[in-house]
Design an enzyme around this catalytic site. Structure first.
Site, mmCIF file in Angstrom:
data_model
loop_
_atom_site.group_PDB
_atom_site.id
_atom_site.type_symbol
_atom_site.label_atom_id
_atom_site.label_comp_id
_atom_site.label_asym_id
_atom_site.label_seq_id
_atom_site.Cartn_x
_atom_site.Cartn_y
_atom_site.Cartn_z
ATOM 1 N N GLU A 1 0.832 -1.223 0.000
ATOM 2 C CA GLU A 1 0.000 0.000 0.000
ATOM 3 C C GLU A 1 0.863 1.269 0.000
ATOM 4 O O GLU A 1 0.556 2.250 0.657
ATOM 5 C CB GLU A 1 -1.014 -0.027 1.147
ATOM 6 C CG GLU A 1 -2.088 -1.061 0.866
ATOM 7 C CD GLU A 1 -3.368 -0.896 1.632
ATOM 8 O OE1 GLU A 1 -3.736 0.248 1.954
ATOM 9 O OE2 GLU A 1 -4.008 -1.919 1.893
HETATM 10 C C1 LIG Z 1 2.861 -9.531 0.085
HETATM 11 C C2 LIG Z 1 2.457 -8.428 -0.827
HETATM 12 C C3 LIG Z 1 1.107 -8.121 -0.986
HETATM 13 C C4 LIG Z 1 0.714 -7.116 -1.877
HETATM 14 N N1 LIG Z 1 -0.620 -6.877 -2.096
HETATM 15 C C5 LIG Z 1 -1.000 -6.055 -3.096
HETATM 16 C C6 LIG Z 1 -2.370 -5.943 -3.483
HETATM 17 O O1 LIG Z 1 -3.252 -6.574 -2.895
HETATM 18 N N2 LIG Z 1 -2.685 -5.155 -4.537
HETATM 19 C C7 LIG Z 1 -1.739 -4.437 -5.221
HETATM 20 O O2 LIG Z 1 -2.098 -3.729 -6.154
HETATM 21 N N3 LIG Z 1 -0.434 -4.498 -4.865
HETATM 22 C C8 LIG Z 1 -0.046 -5.301 -3.828
HETATM 23 N N4 LIG Z 1 1.285 -5.417 -3.481
HETATM 24 C C9 LIG Z 1 2.272 -4.619 -4.209
HETATM 25 C C10 LIG Z 1 2.901 -3.530 -3.359
HETATM 26 O O3 LIG Z 1 1.969 -2.490 -3.169
HETATM 27 C C11 LIG Z 1 4.203 -3.095 -4.043
HETATM 28 O O4 LIG Z 1 5.134 -4.148 -3.806
HETATM 29 C C12 LIG Z 1 4.723 -1.767 -3.546
HETATM 30 O O5 LIG Z 1 3.888 -0.725 -3.929
HETATM 31 C C13 LIG Z 1 6.149 -1.489 -4.005
HETATM 32 O O6 LIG Z 1 6.278 -1.705 -5.385
HETATM 33 P P1 LIG Z 1 7.502 -2.623 -5.912
HETATM 34 O O7 LIG Z 1 7.503 -3.868 -5.113
HETATM 35 O O8 LIG Z 1 7.389 -2.734 -7.368
HETATM 36 O O9 LIG Z 1 8.796 -1.842 -5.501
HETATM 37 P P2 LIG Z 1 9.515 -0.677 -6.361
HETATM 38 O O10 LIG Z 1 8.527 0.361 -6.717
HETATM 39 O O11 LIG Z 1 10.317 -1.289 -7.430
HETATM 40 O O12 LIG Z 1 10.476 -0.076 -5.251
HETATM 41 C C14 LIG Z 1 11.725 -0.692 -4.899
HETATM 42 C C15 LIG Z 1 12.390 0.214 -3.858
HETATM 43 O O13 LIG Z 1 12.621 1.524 -4.428
HETATM 44 C C16 LIG Z 1 12.005 2.510 -3.613
HETATM 45 N N5 LIG Z 1 11.479 3.565 -4.483
HETATM 46 C C17 LIG Z 1 10.683 3.443 -5.582
HETATM 47 N N6 LIG Z 1 10.399 4.650 -6.088
HETATM 48 C C18 LIG Z 1 11.008 5.563 -5.305
HETATM 49 C C19 LIG Z 1 11.100 6.997 -5.301
HETATM 50 N N7 LIG Z 1 10.477 7.748 -6.217
HETATM 51 N N8 LIG Z 1 11.838 7.586 -4.322
HETATM 52 C C20 LIG Z 1 12.455 6.853 -3.380
HETATM 53 N N9 LIG Z 1 12.424 5.486 -3.326
HETATM 54 C C21 LIG Z 1 11.709 4.868 -4.276
HETATM 55 C C22 LIG Z 1 10.876 1.790 -2.888
HETATM 56 O O14 LIG Z 1 10.511 2.465 -1.705
HETATM 57 C C23 LIG Z 1 11.533 0.449 -2.615
HETATM 58 O O15 LIG Z 1 12.350 0.541 -1.475
HETATM 59 C C24 LIG Z 1 1.698 -6.378 -2.566
HETATM 60 C C25 LIG Z 1 3.052 -6.671 -2.386
HETATM 61 C C26 LIG Z 1 3.435 -7.690 -1.550
HETATM 62 C C27 LIG Z 1 4.910 -8.009 -1.421
#
Ligand SMILES: Cc1cc2nc3c(=O)[nH]c(=O)nc-3n(C[C@H](O)[C@H](O)[C@H](O)COP(=O)(O)OP(=O)(O)OC[C@H]3O[C@@H](n4cnc5c(N)ncnc54)[C@H](O)[C@@H]3O)c2cc1C
Length: 413
Positions: free
Chosen positions: A368
């Site tokens: 989230e």
């Molecule tokens: C167990 C689990 C359940 C989930 N459930 C849902 C769900 O029900 N529905 C849904 O839609 N999604 C869901 N998600 C997805 C979740 O919301 C995303 O994993 C999350 O938003 C982060 O996206 P990402 O994993 O692609 O990380 P990325 O966006 O690739 O980020 C990787 C790292 O870079 C950092 N980062 C990225 N952009 C920036 C920036 N501009 N400035 C500084 N730091 C940055 C992030 O904070 C993180 O530390 C779930 C994920 C998991 C693991």
């Protein structure tokens, strides 16, 4: 001056909290470790919550709910999460998945779907994230294209919590790739729609009893009646409005996780003896427990304020929701980590449930919206507000900035 908001707990909200506690004691505490090991969902607890009407707490009365708001939701989620953080999220995702319909749906959409959710007859999921679009939700690739009266949804979503249990999936798709502000639309997908399927169940570090899936939309065909709000281009707005209201739920999950870990650690400290006395007698253990308790209580207060503000439709819920999510989830990870420390070597084992709290807590800082993203949201809002602090012009005049060579402060974020 900042406006202040009252946090008043209604009789009904307190009764929901009590009921959640009963279900937690009866179905979650005795079963949470088994479900974690088997990666199986606690259907008993979910059915008990459904039978008690708890899936209608955040749903308006005219659509079959009890209208006890985000604060009612937060109180229940805290109690569930205290006993089993994984069940806390599985429950809260029903709010996350149904909120796009509540905030943006047409009357017909609300009348068709919300009573089913409120009665526990339809579980929900929220499908926004994709393999290559997590924090950057603007980078979605799932497509919705229209021919005649029919929309066709194509593509894959990643990490859909409750995906394999859900009957209603709110799915966000690109419907106008050329547009910047109206690129995305949200659709209501039913699990029985041809073309919808589950590709993979994720193998996770924590919250193992909750199914998190890759979901596939392989030419799912729907009409305008499934387009949330009945008009294309509103999806990004609806997703942001949803997250403002759902983040207090994640934050409440974090408070419950911290409270559960703290109770376990305190109890263990009063039982475990070393050097001829219980470890609770050592000042360094006492200091850890005292810090854990302060942090948990501060997080709880912030979550209640945030939930009450969401229910009172306060302006700028976005900032306080980001604060509550970020602060409470950082607290949960810190408290769960320190609780493991109090358990010593036993904390590292799966003999006691404390290792599960540690594993379950980490995801709170990621989903989230990661806590980096929450900090960005908070800072952007602070910077915007700074442009309205006219009364500070006499304290920090523009000339002062210019004399130090700094750019005048703008709200261009
Ligand atoms: C167990 C689990 C359940 C989930 N459930 C849902 C769900 O029900 N529905 C849904 O839609 N999604 C869901 N998600 C997805 C979740 O919301 C995303 O994993 C999350 O938003 C982060 O996206 P990402 O994993 O692609 O990380 P990325 O966006 O690739 O980020 C990787 C790292 O870079 C950092 N980062 C990225 N952009 C920036 C920036 N501009 N400035 C500084 N730091 C940055 C992030 O904070 C993180 O530390 C779930 C994920 C998991 C693991």
């Amino acid at each position: 001056m900042n406006p202040l908001y009252n946090v008043n707990f209604s009789e009904a909200q307190l009764a929901w909290r009590e009921k959640a506690h009963e279900i937690a004691v009866k179905y979650l505490l005795p079963q949470s470790m088994q479900h974690d090991k088997a990666e199986s969902f606690n259907e008993d607890a979910f059915q008990a919550a459904a039978d008690a009407g708890m899936l209608g707490v955040w749903i308006p009365k005219e659509y079959g709910g009890s209208d006890d708001g985000i604060l009612g939701l937060a109180l229940m989620v805290e109690e569930f999460s205290k006993a089993d953080p994984a069940f806390g999220v599985a429950f809260a995702v029903n709010a996350l998945g149904s909120l796009p319909i509540i905030v943006g749906g047409t009357h017909e959409q609300k009348a068709k779907y919300l009573p089913l959710v409120a009665q526990g007859k339809a579980a929900c999921a929220f499908a926004l994230s994709e393999k290559f679009a997590g924090s950057d939700a603007g980078g979605l690739s799932v497509r919705g294209t229209k021919e005649g009266d029919t929309w066709t949804i194509c593509g894959e979503k990643k990490w859909t919590t409750n995906g394999s249990r859900a009957n209603i999936i709110t799915c966000f798709a690109v419907t106008d790739p050329e547009s910047r502000s109206r690129r995305i639309s949200a659709f209501i997908i039913e699990d029985t729609d041809p073309g919808f399927s589950i590709k993979k169940l994720e193998d996770k570090m924590g919250i193992r009893s909750v199914p998190v899936c890759e979901t596939v939309f392989d030419g799912v065909k729907v009409g305008d009646d499934r387009l949330i709000g009945g008009k294309p281009g509103l999806g990004f707005k609806h997703s942001m409005m949803t997250l403002d209201l759902a983040r207090p739920g994640v934050a409440a999950q974090a408070v419950g996780t911290a409270a559960g870990a703290l109770e376990l650690a305190t109890t263990y400290a009063t039982r475990r003896k070393q050097f001829g006395q219980t470890i609770a007698g050592f000042q360094m253990i006492q200091a850890m427990l005292a810090d854990m308790a302060q942090q948990t209580e501060a997080a709880r207060t912030l979550v209640h304020t945030c939930a009450a503000m969401a229910d009172q439709r306060a302006p700028n819920v976005t900032k306080i929701a980001a604060m509550a999510k970020c602060f409470a989830t950082d607290v949960a990870v810190k408290v769960a980590t320190d609780a493991v420390q109090v358990f010593g070597g036993y904390g590292f084992m799966e003999d006691y449930p404390i290792a599960k709290y540690y594993r379950d807590s980490k995801i709170l800082q990621i989903y989230e919206g990661t806590n980096q993203v929450q900090r960005m949201v908070i800072a952007r809002n602070l910077i915007k507000e700074a442009s309205r602090h006219d009364y500070l012009n006499s304290v920090i005049p523009t000339e002062t900035q210019e004399s130090y060579g700094a750019e005048p402060v703008t709200a261009n974020v």
